[in-house]
Design an enzyme around this catalytic site. Structure first.
Site, PDB file in Angstrom:
ATOM      1  CG  HIS A   1     -11.516   1.894   8.782  1.00  0.00           C
ATOM      2  ND1 HIS A   1     -11.058   1.352  10.046  1.00  0.00           N
ATOM      3  CD2 HIS A   1     -10.743   1.042   7.722  1.00  0.00           C
ATOM      4  CE1 HIS A   1      -9.925   0.269   9.588  1.00  0.00           C
ATOM      5  NE2 HIS A   1     -10.004   0.260   8.523  1.00  0.00           N
TER       6      HIS A   1
ATOM      7  CB  SER B   1      10.364   0.325   4.673  1.00  0.00           C
ATOM      8  OG  SER B   1       9.267  -0.732   4.679  1.00  0.00           O
TER       9      SER B   1
ATOM     10  CD  GLU C   1     -11.441   2.760  12.837  1.00  0.00           C
ATOM     11  OE1 GLU C   1     -11.961   1.828  12.466  1.00  0.00           O
ATOM     12  OE2 GLU C   1     -10.367   3.322  12.402  1.00  0.00           O
TER      13      GLU C   1
ATOM     14  CB  ILE D   1      -0.689  -0.025   1.336  1.00  0.00           C
ATOM     15  CG1 ILE D   1      -1.729  -1.337   1.324  1.00  0.00           C
ATOM     16  CG2 ILE D   1      -1.805   1.390   1.083  1.00  0.00           C
ATOM     17  CD1 ILE D   1      -2.597  -1.492   2.392  1.00  0.00           C
TER      18      ILE D   1
ATOM     19  NE  ARG E   1      -6.669  -2.076  11.515  1.00  0.00           N
ATOM     20  CZ  ARG E   1      -6.665  -2.365  10.389  1.00  0.00           C
ATOM     21  NH1 ARG E   1      -6.757  -1.263   9.496  1.00  0.00           N
ATOM     22  NH2 ARG E   1      -6.984  -3.548   9.823  1.00  0.00           N
TER      23      ARG E   1
HETATM   24  C1  GLV Z   1      -8.584  -2.610   6.784  1.00  0.00           C
HETATM   25  O1  GLV Z   1      -8.506  -1.702   7.470  1.00  0.00           O
HETATM   26  C2  GLV Z   1      -7.883  -3.859   6.495  1.00  0.00           C
HETATM   27  O2  GLV Z   1      -7.040  -3.844   7.108  1.00  0.00           O
HETATM   28  O3  GLV Z   1      -8.266  -4.576   5.635  1.00  0.00           O
END
Ligand code: GLV
Length: 319
Positions: free
Chosen positions: A285, A176, A267, A157, A238
């Site tokens: 989210h 990283s 959340e 991602i 997160r």
């Molecule tokens: C979404 O937040 C996931 O971790 O897939």
């Protein structure tokens, strides 16, 4: 035939796939399954297909019983699963990497654009019915071209977000755990740096690392103070990676200029200090929330569960 418990509503294609081979008990309620109901339903399950809103801990694994073979999370993040507790009991844990990479990077970039171009503020202004007109200095934001994106966590991602940033004319630095493929690093012109340097040089910091004890409050008061006062913070990973209270203070005091958040520390609650501020974009989210992506996630989770139930290694194991 095994018993598969699905802890929340998922696309029907995945349920059908599971049902072709096994008995499926899928929670269909409009609200999340409550803890008591979940503990009751998992009893006797051979497989649990879990949503990220459900905590899969030792208590739940024991409530399921010793026949439980697999927990297949319909998410790439698996901080809701006690993986060591699964491993101790010989249970395979699995997740859904890859299939949500582009959707999540799109939301990260959407937040970058919304924050830097003040789109949320503009939208709220129009909806408020207040008077407005074009003006030379009206709602000015920041351009991205020639600016630096700092990617924290350069997995799939993070890399997909960096590709989008490159297409917008940004420079890339990243932090990283491991070096990325040299070909991709060269294509992106991306330089690996320590977090301190990343915070100091980035105009936009985007978080893409997993959440766990090592990344709890990775971005707190000290890190926010180390960022440029013209910088933005974006979190699609997160919530608890960021100290929300510290972020609210930094935004209020102009220590950084703006932020975009898709995830929150507690959340679905959002820190009240953030709700008061105009310079933070708040979305609920939505990282993987497309029809295509959610279907692909549910199918991969089903494949993970089915593989383990037929004695095979799943496509995306965690342990
Ligand atoms: C979404 O937040 C996931 O971790 O897939």
């Amino acid at each position: 035939m095994s018993r598969v418990v699905v802890t929340g509503r998922v696309p029907e294609a995945a349920i059908e796939k599971l049902r072709a081979e096994h008995e499926v008990d899928a929670w269909q309620g409009p609200e999340s399954i409550g803890r008591e109901e979940l503990l009751r339903r998992v009893a006797g399950a051979d497989a649990v297909v879990s949503l990220l809103t459900e905590r899969i801990d030792a208590e739940l694994l024991d409530a399921a019983g010793p026949q439980l073979k697999v927990v297949a999370n319909v998410a790439v993040g698996y901080d809701n699963i006690d993986v060591p507790a699964c491993t101790e009991r010989g249970i395979v844990a699995a997740n859904t990497p890859g299939v949500l990479t582009d959707a999540t990077a799109d939301i990260a970039f959407g937040l970058i654009l919304m924050a830097t171009r003040r789109l949320g503020e503009g939208e709220r202004l129009i909806r408020s019915g207040k008077a407005w007109k074009w003006g030379m200095f009206f709602l000015l934001g920041s351009s991205l071209q020639g600016k630096t994106l700092g990617v924290v966590g350069m997995g799939g991602i993070g890399q997909a977000t960096a590709h989008r940033a490159k297409a917008f004319g940004m420079e890339i630095v990243y932090q990283s755990r491991s070096e990325i493929d040299p070909g991709i690093a060269a294509e992106l012109g991306a330089r690996r740096v320590e977090l301190d340097e990343l915070l100091a040089v980035s105009d936009v910091v985007s978080l893409h690392c997993p959440y766990g004890p090592a990344t709890h409050h990775l971005i707190g008061a000290g890190q926010l103070a180390a960022m440029k006062s013209s910088a933005y913070l974006v979190n699609t990973a997160r919530g608890p990676i960021v100290d929300e209270g510290a972020l609210a203070s930094a935004l209020r005091e102009g220590q950084i200029v703006g932020a975009g958040l898709d995830v929150f520390e507690n959340e679905p609650s959002v820190h009240p200090g953030l709700l008061e501020l105009d310079n933070v974009v708040l979305v609920p989210h939505l990282g993987s929330a497309t029809v295509e992506t959610r279907t692909a996630m549910a199918m991969l989770a089903a494949d993970n569960a089915l593989a383990v139930l037929s004695g095979e290694r799943p496509p995306a194991p965690i342990n």
